[in-house]
Design a protein around this motif. Sequence first.
Motif, PDB file in Angstrom:
ATOM      1  N   UNK A  30       0.803   2.862   4.577  1.00  0.00           N
ATOM      2  CA  UNK A  30       1.759   2.906   3.469  1.00  0.00           C
ATOM      3  C   UNK A  30       2.393   1.555   3.165  1.00  0.00           C
ATOM      4  N   UNK A  31       1.896   0.496   3.830  1.00  0.00           N
ATOM      5  CA  UNK A  31       2.359  -0.852   3.487  1.00  0.00           C
ATOM      6  C   UNK A  31       1.842  -1.232   2.105  1.00  0.00           C
ATOM      7  N   UNK A  32       2.434  -2.275   1.552  1.00  0.00           N
ATOM      8  CA  UNK A  32       1.971  -2.809   0.280  1.00  0.00           C
ATOM      9  C   UNK A  32       0.648  -3.557   0.486  1.00  0.00           C
ATOM     10  N   UNK A  33      -0.273  -3.402  -0.463  1.00  0.00           N
ATOM     11  CA  UNK A  33      -1.572  -4.080  -0.349  1.00  0.00           C
ATOM     12  C   UNK A  33      -1.406  -5.594  -0.264  1.00  0.00           C
ATOM     13  N   UNK A  34      -0.307  -6.107  -0.848  1.00  0.00           N
ATOM     14  CA  UNK A  34      -0.062  -7.547  -0.784  1.00  0.00           C
ATOM     15  C   UNK A  34       0.207  -8.007   0.647  1.00  0.00           C
ATOM     16  N   UNK A  35       0.807  -7.131   1.476  1.00  0.00           N
ATOM     17  CA  UNK A  35       1.028  -7.492   2.890  1.00  0.00           C
ATOM     18  C   UNK A  35      -0.307  -7.675   3.606  1.00  0.00           C
ATOM     19  N   UNK A  36      -1.267  -6.792   3.293  1.00  0.00           N
ATOM     20  CA  UNK A  36      -2.601  -6.922   3.888  1.00  0.00           C
ATOM     21  C   UNK A  36      -3.260  -8.211   3.407  1.00  0.00           C
ATOM     22  N   UNK A  37      -3.108  -8.521   2.123  1.00  0.00           N
ATOM     23  CA  UNK A  37      -3.705  -9.741   1.554  1.00  0.00           C
ATOM     24  C   UNK A  37      -3.121 -10.977   2.237  1.00  0.00           C
ATOM     25  N   UNK A  38      -1.793 -10.963   2.417  1.00  0.00           N
ATOM     26  CA  UNK A  38      -1.117 -12.117   3.013  1.00  0.00           C
ATOM     27  C   UNK A  38      -1.596 -12.334   4.449  1.00  0.00           C
ATOM     28  N   UNK A  39      -1.737 -11.226   5.191  1.00  0.00           N
ATOM     29  CA  UNK A  39      -2.189 -11.299   6.581  1.00  0.00           C
ATOM     30  C   UNK A  39      -3.610 -11.890   6.659  1.00  0.00           C
ATOM     31  N   UNK A  40      -4.507 -11.390   5.817  1.00  0.00           N
ATOM     32  CA  UNK A  40      -5.881 -11.912   5.816  1.00  0.00           C
ATOM     33  C   UNK A  40      -5.917 -13.384   5.413  1.00  0.00           C
ATOM     34  N   UNK A  41      -5.085 -13.746   4.428  1.00  0.00           N
ATOM     35  CA  UNK A  41      -5.066 -15.122   3.939  1.00  0.00           C
ATOM     36  C   UNK A  41      -4.535 -16.066   5.012  1.00  0.00           C
ATOM     37  N   UNK A  42      -3.393 -15.707   5.603  1.00  0.00           N
ATOM     38  CA  UNK A  42      -2.737 -16.610   6.548  1.00  0.00           C
ATOM     39  C   UNK A  42      -3.517 -16.749   7.848  1.00  0.00           C
ATOM     40  N   UNK A  43      -4.072 -15.638   8.332  1.00  0.00           N
ATOM     41  CA  UNK A  43      -4.767 -15.704   9.623  1.00  0.00           C
ATOM     42  C   UNK A  43      -6.278 -15.831   9.459  1.00  0.00           C
ATOM     43  N   UNK A  44      -6.726 -16.055   8.226  1.00  0.00           N
ATOM     44  CA  UNK A  44      -8.160 -16.236   7.936  1.00  0.00           C
ATOM     45  C   UNK A  44      -8.993 -15.112   8.539  1.00  0.00           C
ATOM     46  N   UNK A  45      -8.567 -13.876   8.255  1.00  0.00           N
ATOM     47  CA  UNK A  45      -9.238 -12.707   8.817  1.00  0.00           C
ATOM     48  C   UNK A  45     -10.278 -12.176   7.844  1.00  0.00           C
ATOM     49  N   UNK A  46     -11.310 -11.576   8.386  1.00  0.00           N
ATOM     50  CA  UNK A  46     -12.350 -10.957   7.575  1.00  0.00           C
ATOM     51  C   UNK A  46     -11.921  -9.574   7.097  1.00  0.00           C
ATOM     52  N   UNK A  47     -10.880  -9.043   7.720  1.00  0.00           N
ATOM     53  CA  UNK A  47     -10.366  -7.729   7.339  1.00  0.00           C
ATOM     54  C   UNK A  47      -9.219  -7.388   8.260  1.00  0.00           C
ATOM     55  N   UNK A  48      -8.586  -6.249   8.015  1.00  0.00           N
ATOM     56  CA  UNK A  48      -7.510  -5.790   8.907  1.00  0.00           C
ATOM     57  C   UNK A  48      -7.768  -4.344   9.296  1.00  0.00           C
ATOM     58  N   UNK A  49      -7.134  -3.945  10.403  1.00  0.00           N
ATOM     59  CA  UNK A  49      -7.186  -2.552  10.845  1.00  0.00           C
ATOM     60  C   UNK A  49      -6.020  -1.810  10.194  1.00  0.00           C
ATOM     61  N   UNK A  50      -6.327  -0.679   9.563  1.00  0.00           N
ATOM     62  CA  UNK A  50      -5.293   0.127   8.905  1.00  0.00           C
ATOM     63  C   UNK A  50      -4.875   1.255   9.850  1.00  0.00           C
ATOM     64  N   UNK A  51      -3.561   1.341  10.113  1.00  0.00           N
ATOM     65  CA  UNK A  51      -3.029   2.331  11.052  1.00  0.00           C
ATOM     66  C   UNK A  51      -2.337   3.467  10.307  1.00  0.00           C
ATOM     67  N   UNK A  52      -2.441   4.678  10.861  1.00  0.00           N
ATOM     68  CA  UNK A  52      -1.658   5.802  10.329  1.00  0.00           C
ATOM     69  C   UNK A  52      -0.196   5.628  10.744  1.00  0.00           C
ATOM     70  N   UNK A  53       0.685   6.453  10.153  1.00  0.00           N
ATOM     71  CA  UNK A  53       2.115   6.366  10.473  1.00  0.00           C
ATOM     72  C   UNK A  53       2.364   6.645  11.954  1.00  0.00           C
TER      73      UNK A  53
END
Lengths: 148, 148
Positions: free
Chosen positions: A16-39
């Motif tokens: 339920x985070x904002x998609x921009x938070x995921x984008x920022x994480x991938x951009x800053x840490x140069x990640x190929x993707x992130x793991x999405x967690x349930x609540x």
Amino acid sequence: MRAADLVEPYPTVGIDDNAMDAARLMAEERLVGVIVMTADGRPYAVLPGSQLLRFSVPRYIQADPTLARVVDERHADLMCARLADQKVRDVLPDEGPVPAVVHPGATAMEIAALMARSHTPLVAVYDGSAYLGAITASGLLRRLLAAG
Amino acid sequence: MRAADLVEPYPTVGIDDNAMDAARLMAEERLVGVIVMTADGRPYAVLPGSQLLRFSVPRYIQADPTLARVVDERHADLMCARLADQKVRDVLPDEGPVPAVVHPGATAMEIAALMARSHTPLVAVYDGSAYLGAITASGLLRRLLAAG
């Protein structure tokens, strides 16, 4: 060589985070993707950067990318505004999330087969109660070459 | 924001190189994939790490990954031996290579749409005579967030 030996700490986002938070994480840490967690703290899906980028592009341009040449100005603004407007759950694949979760006992070969089948460069390791981290394709290759 | 502004130097392998060379490059430089070049220096395809790993796994285990639990011993040896036995051209996708090449004038939005459509975290930039480097999904996100 099992998932428990291969796993490394890896960043997550909440569904339920904002998609921009995921984008920022991938951009800053140069990640190929992130793991999405349930609540309640279970790994639910892998969100690759290429998938996230899909939701930064207006639908009519996804259908006909040559139109992207016409709307040249202020692409970055447009794309960021679209991401900021959506939750992580909204940018997961339509065909269902990538089920890239393994238990700590999964073998190197099971993990490789899963990455190949699901076209994901990343799998989460979950022991049934705790998220332990993730394994990347390049990390798995590194360990295989060192051991093989 | 065009491909020419976004491109960065990025490692390549030749289509007739050994698949193990591609594996080593991805492992050592922690890459999500490599750009595959033709003998005459044109970018031909993107080879993601997840795709390469597919060819480290015997066919009967690709079909039924639960069998990977049975053949537990010496997975790393087996998987490395399989990679060393193939050329890069043999480990490209059956359904044709990922056509992830853009010209220097491609817009950020065209590149994002291409990555999304082809599920690739990486595109090569080619001006018709020289390979200029590549753009990654995380690199594109970084530039978009900085500009947006």
